[in-house]
Design a protein around this motif. Sequence first.
Motif, PDB file in Angstrom:
ATOM      1  N   CYS A 179     -91.128 -26.851 -38.864  1.00 56.09           N
ATOM      2  CA  CYS A 179     -91.959 -28.022 -39.167  1.00 56.09           C
ATOM      3  C   CYS A 179     -93.381 -27.887 -38.633  1.00 56.09           C
ATOM      4  O   CYS A 179     -94.316 -28.476 -39.172  1.00 56.09           O
ATOM      5  CB  CYS A 179     -91.286 -29.268 -38.582  1.00 56.09           C
ATOM      6  N   ARG A 180     -93.561 -27.099 -37.588  1.00 58.22           N
ATOM      7  CA  ARG A 180     -94.887 -27.004 -36.963  1.00 58.22           C
ATOM      8  C   ARG A 180     -95.894 -26.195 -37.774  1.00 58.22           C
ATOM      9  O   ARG A 180     -97.087 -26.202 -37.451  1.00 58.22           O
ATOM     10  CB  ARG A 180     -94.745 -26.424 -35.550  1.00 58.22           C
ATOM     11  N   ASP A 194    -105.562 -30.959 -34.421  1.00 59.10           N
ATOM     12  CA  ASP A 194    -104.163 -31.357 -34.243  1.00 59.10           C
ATOM     13  C   ASP A 194    -103.222 -30.261 -34.751  1.00 59.10           C
ATOM     14  O   ASP A 194    -102.184 -29.966 -34.134  1.00 59.10           O
ATOM     15  CB  ASP A 194    -103.872 -32.660 -34.984  1.00 59.10           C
ATOM     16  N   VAL A 195    -103.566 -29.672 -35.898  1.00 54.26           N
ATOM     17  CA  VAL A 195    -102.757 -28.573 -36.444  1.00 54.26           C
ATOM     18  C   VAL A 195    -102.766 -27.396 -35.470  1.00 54.26           C
ATOM     19  O   VAL A 195    -101.742 -26.740 -35.254  1.00 54.26           O
ATOM     20  CB  VAL A 195    -103.281 -28.151 -37.829  1.00 54.26           C
ATOM     21  N   PHE A 196    -103.917 -27.133 -34.869  1.00 52.66           N
ATOM     22  CA  PHE A 196    -104.037 -26.052 -33.887  1.00 52.66           C
ATOM     23  C   PHE A 196    -103.035 -26.244 -32.751  1.00 52.66           C
ATOM     24  O   PHE A 196    -102.367 -25.289 -32.329  1.00 52.66           O
ATOM     25  CB  PHE A 196    -105.463 -26.014 -33.333  1.00 52.66           C
ATOM     26  N   PHE A 247    -103.655 -20.483 -37.551  1.00 50.39           N
ATOM     27  CA  PHE A 247    -102.792 -19.479 -36.929  1.00 50.39           C
ATOM     28  C   PHE A 247    -103.627 -18.274 -36.494  1.00 50.39           C
ATOM     29  O   PHE A 247    -103.506 -17.792 -35.357  1.00 50.39           O
ATOM     30  CB  PHE A 247    -101.706 -19.059 -37.914  1.00 50.39           C
ATOM     31  N   LEU A 248    -104.459 -17.773 -37.395  1.00 53.13           N
ATOM     32  CA  LEU A 248    -105.298 -16.619 -37.067  1.00 53.13           C
ATOM     33  C   LEU A 248    -106.309 -16.970 -35.979  1.00 53.13           C
ATOM     34  O   LEU A 248    -106.594 -16.155 -35.097  1.00 53.13           O
ATOM     35  CB  LEU A 248    -106.024 -16.128 -38.325  1.00 53.13           C
ATOM     36  N   MET A 249    -106.855 -18.170 -36.029  1.00 54.18           N
ATOM     37  CA  MET A 249    -107.806 -18.627 -35.009  1.00 54.18           C
ATOM     38  C   MET A 249    -107.163 -18.602 -33.632  1.00 54.18           C
ATOM     39  O   MET A 249    -107.750 -18.111 -32.663  1.00 54.18           O
ATOM     40  CB  MET A 249    -108.272 -20.036 -35.354  1.00 54.18           C
ATOM     41  N   LYS A 250    -105.954 -19.149 -33.541  1.00 56.38           N
ATOM     42  CA  LYS A 250    -105.249 -19.172 -32.265  1.00 56.38           C
ATOM     43  C   LYS A 250    -104.904 -17.763 -31.809  1.00 56.38           C
ATOM     44  O   LYS A 250    -105.085 -17.409 -30.634  1.00 56.38           O
ATOM     45  CB  LYS A 250    -103.977 -20.033 -32.404  1.00 56.38           C
ATOM     46  N   TRP A 251    -104.394 -16.952 -32.716  1.00 61.77           N
ATOM     47  CA  TRP A 251    -103.927 -15.610 -32.349  1.00 61.77           C
ATOM     48  C   TRP A 251    -105.075 -14.748 -31.831  1.00 61.77           C
ATOM     49  O   TRP A 251    -104.956 -14.079 -30.804  1.00 61.77           O
ATOM     50  CB  TRP A 251    -103.269 -14.938 -33.541  1.00 61.77           C
ATOM     51  N   PHE A 252    -106.188 -14.759 -32.562  1.00 60.63           N
ATOM     52  CA  PHE A 252    -107.304 -13.870 -32.225  1.00 60.63           C
ATOM     53  C   PHE A 252    -108.365 -14.541 -31.359  1.00 60.63           C
ATOM     54  O   PHE A 252    -109.421 -13.966 -31.128  1.00 60.63           O
ATOM     55  CB  PHE A 252    -107.933 -13.316 -33.508  1.00 60.63           C
TER      56      PHE A 252
END
Length: 306
Positions: free
Chosen positions: A116-117, A157-159, A200-205
Motif C-alpha cells: 500500500c505504501r 507525504d508520499v516520500f 523512490f529514486l529521490m529517496k534512494w539516491f
Amino acid sequence: MSSSNNNNNKNQSSRRLPERIILVRHGESEGNLDSAAYSRTPDHHIPLTPLGLQQAREAGRRIRAIISSSSNNSSSSSNNWGAYFYVSPYSRTLSTLRQIGRSFSRPRVLGAREECRIREQDFGNFQVQERMRVIKEARERFGRFFFRFPEGESAADVFDRVASFLESLWRDIDMQRLCHDDRTQTNLVIVTHGLTSRVFLMKWFKWTVDQFERLNNPGNCEIRVMQLGPAGDYSLLIHHTAQELEQWGLSPEMIADQRCRATPSSTNDFGSYLTNSFFDHLPDHSDSDSDSDSHPHPHCQEDGGS
C-alpha cells in the motif's frame, strides 16, 4: 571489538542484494485519456485502457529480456534467476502486473506482494475536473513537492511512506525473505505510479527537493532499471544511457554521480555535488586554523557561554 559489532560485520558481508531493482509505471489508464474519469470513478478503481493492457504485456517481455539476457551471459548464475514483485493496490497497477506476469513461468516468480505504501499520490476522493484544474495550476506556482492537495497528499507525504517501505524492503533483503536459495539471482520489480517512482529514486539516491522538481514523469509502462554495480551499489547508468537520464531530467552532476556508482571503485564520495551547492560561497583555497580563529562566528562567544 564487541560481539555485536562482529555480528553486524558478518551480516553486512553475507547480505545478498538483488541484481537489479526495476521500477515500472502502470499502463495507460482511462484517467490518462480523460481526466473527467476521476469525477465518476475513485482513483484506485480507474482501469487500464486496451492500449494500457498491450503496453503492460510488452513491458513484461522487456523486463524478462533484461533479466534473462544478463543471466545467460553470466557463468556464475547458470541461468538461475527469478523475479519478486511489489505492486500498488490500485486497479491499474494490479492489471499491469497481471499482464507483465504473462511473460514469466511460475518457477521464475519468487513471490508477489501488494504494498500500500507505493500507491499513487492521494488527490482527494472524487475529483471535480474544473476544481482539479485550478488546484493543479496552484501546485505549479507553489511547487510540486510540498504542495498538498485538499483532503489529499503532497509529494513530501508520499516520500515519507516510500521511506517507510524502503526500511521494510531492507529488512526483507537482510532476512532473505525474497529468496531463500543463495544460487538464485534475485530481481525486484516494483509496479507503481509516476510520482511514486520519482520519489523512490529521490529517496534512494538522496536527491534534493530542487532536483526532484526538475524530474520528468515516466511514460506509461516506462521502465527504469537500477542495476547493481561492481562496487556493490546501484546505478541507473549501467542499463540506461546518459542521454536517457538527461531526458528524465537528471542534471550533469546527478549523472556524474550515477557514473561513479557504476564504477568498480568503492571510494565514491556520494553527494559531493550537494556540498558544493550548499557552500558555493566558500573560497577554493585552504584556510589556516589561525585565520578561522581570528574571525569567530558572530554567534559564538570566546568564553564558550550561550
